[in-house]
Design a protein around this motif. Structure first.
Motif, mmCIF file in Angstrom:
data_model
loop_
_atom_site.group_PDB
_atom_site.id
_atom_site.type_symbol
_atom_site.label_atom_id
_atom_site.label_comp_id
_atom_site.label_asym_id
_atom_site.label_seq_id
_atom_site.Cartn_x
_atom_site.Cartn_y
_atom_site.Cartn_z
ATOM 1 N N ALA A 81 -2.115 -3.968 6.752
ATOM 2 C CA ALA A 81 -0.853 -3.272 6.486
ATOM 3 C C ALA A 81 0.120 -4.207 5.769
ATOM 4 O O ALA A 81 0.010 -5.434 5.865
ATOM 5 C CB ALA A 81 -0.242 -2.759 7.781
ATOM 6 N N HIS A 82 1.048 -3.632 5.053
ATOM 7 C CA HIS A 82 2.082 -4.405 4.364
ATOM 8 C C HIS A 82 3.394 -4.143 5.090
ATOM 9 O O HIS A 82 4.103 -3.176 4.783
ATOM 10 C CB HIS A 82 2.165 -3.992 2.896
ATOM 11 C CG HIS A 82 0.842 -4.071 2.200
ATOM 12 N ND1 HIS A 82 0.274 -5.262 1.811
ATOM 13 C CD2 HIS A 82 -0.054 -3.108 1.863
ATOM 14 C CE1 HIS A 82 -0.897 -5.026 1.262
ATOM 15 N NE2 HIS A 82 -1.121 -3.730 1.277
ATOM 16 N N GLY A 83 3.699 -4.979 6.086
ATOM 17 C CA GLY A 83 4.866 -4.738 6.940
ATOM 18 C C GLY A 83 4.657 -3.468 7.737
ATOM 19 O O GLY A 83 3.645 -3.310 8.420
ATOM 20 N N ASP A 84 5.590 -2.535 7.615
ATOM 21 C CA ASP A 84 5.473 -1.251 8.313
ATOM 22 C C ASP A 84 4.715 -0.206 7.507
ATOM 23 O O ASP A 84 4.525 0.919 7.957
ATOM 24 C CB ASP A 84 6.872 -0.707 8.652
ATOM 25 C CG ASP A 84 7.559 -1.529 9.731
ATOM 26 O OD1 ASP A 84 6.848 -2.192 10.508
ATOM 27 O OD2 ASP A 84 8.798 -1.504 9.795
ATOM 28 N N THR A 85 4.288 -0.575 6.301
ATOM 29 C CA THR A 85 3.573 0.354 5.439
ATOM 30 C C THR A 85 2.072 0.192 5.633
ATOM 31 O O THR A 85 1.528 -0.891 5.400
ATOM 32 C CB THR A 85 3.923 0.112 3.959
ATOM 33 O OG1 THR A 85 5.339 0.196 3.801
ATOM 34 C CG2 THR A 85 3.248 1.116 3.062
ATOM 35 N N LEU A 86 1.434 1.268 6.065
ATOM 36 C CA LEU A 86 -0.011 1.219 6.264
ATOM 37 C C LEU A 86 -0.740 1.139 4.934
ATOM 38 O O LEU A 86 -0.272 1.665 3.923
ATOM 39 C CB LEU A 86 -0.488 2.473 7.002
ATOM 40 C CG LEU A 86 -0.026 2.663 8.437
ATOM 41 C CD1 LEU A 86 -0.551 3.980 8.994
ATOM 42 C CD2 LEU A 86 -0.472 1.507 9.311
ATOM 43 N N ASP A 87 -1.879 0.497 4.939
ATOM 44 C CA ASP A 87 -2.779 0.514 3.801
ATOM 45 C C ASP A 87 -3.253 1.954 3.613
ATOM 46 O O ASP A 87 -3.362 2.707 4.589
ATOM 47 C CB ASP A 87 -3.976 -0.399 4.112
ATOM 48 C CG ASP A 87 -4.955 -0.491 2.967
ATOM 49 O OD1 ASP A 87 -4.743 -1.338 2.087
ATOM 50 O OD2 ASP A 87 -5.920 0.309 2.953
ATOM 51 N N PRO A 88 -3.538 2.385 2.379
ATOM 52 C CA PRO A 88 -4.023 3.751 2.177
ATOM 53 C C PRO A 88 -5.245 4.109 3.023
ATOM 54 O O PRO A 88 -5.397 5.259 3.439
ATOM 55 C CB PRO A 88 -4.351 3.795 0.680
ATOM 56 C CG PRO A 88 -3.454 2.774 0.074
ATOM 57 C CD PRO A 88 -3.338 1.680 1.107
ATOM 58 N N VAL A 89 -6.108 3.148 3.292
ATOM 59 C CA VAL A 89 -7.283 3.425 4.126
ATOM 60 C C VAL A 89 -6.842 3.703 5.564
ATOM 61 O O VAL A 89 -7.323 4.651 6.191
ATOM 62 C CB VAL A 89 -8.310 2.276 4.063
ATOM 63 C CG1 VAL A 89 -9.466 2.529 5.021
ATOM 64 C CG2 VAL A 89 -8.826 2.090 2.637
#
Length: 165
Positions: A81-89
């Motif tokens: 994950a990028h901080g609070d943003t989940l990876d698309p997968v």
């Protein structure tokens, strides 16, 4: 006798002393670095629960000796994950119920990320199933897993086309 290695784990350089040359990457990650998202399933390379990316390639960490990977770049589920943003997968696994009990999910996600990065996912469900065949799910969430990988591939393709425009 301690053996020293340096690994980049989830973007962070780590210098480690190994008391035993037989320490696996799985045990190093879980026991020494407290990165417990990588699961110990069969401990024999059969189930894929321990899948991580080593220098961008899918690896069963239970079979990989840490000493053999000195200087490697390792990505575990904790670094996706990028901080609070989940990876698309990760987002696709949630959207498509690509998990039930969740034990295999970190390995499934890491394998899916590797499959996509290798350019092997494509748009064919059978191709995805074959590419993910090294990861077992005791709950049988395979339909959701396959759909999640296909959705993530579509999302990443769309984002790539948007950036190119």
């Amino acid at each position: 006798m301690n053996l020293s290695i340096t690994l980049t784990v989830n973007g962070r350089e780590r210098m480690l002393a190994l008391p035993d040359p037989r320490v696996t990457l799985l045990d190093l990650l879980r026991d020494r670095l407290d990165l417990t998202g990588t699961k110990k399933g069969c401990d024999r390379g059969h189930c894929g629960a321990c899948t991580i990316l080593v220098d961008g390639r899918r690896t069963n960490s239970c079979l990989a000796l840490a000493i053999s990977h000195d200087g490697a770049d390792i990505l575990t589920i904790e670094g996706v994950a990028h901080g609070d943003t989940l990876d698309p997968v990760q987002a696709a696994f949630i959207a498509h119920d690509g998990f039930q009990c969740g034990y295999c999910t970190p390995g499934q996600i890491m394998s899916a990320i590797g499959l996509i990065r290798e350019g092997q996912a494509g748009t064919d469900p059978e191709r995805v199933r074959e590419g993910m065949s090294g990861n077992l799910c005791r709950c049988g969430a395979y339909a959701g897993i396959t759909e999640a990988v296909l959705e993530a591939q579509r999302a990443l393709d769309a984002a790539e086309q948007e950036q190119a425009a």
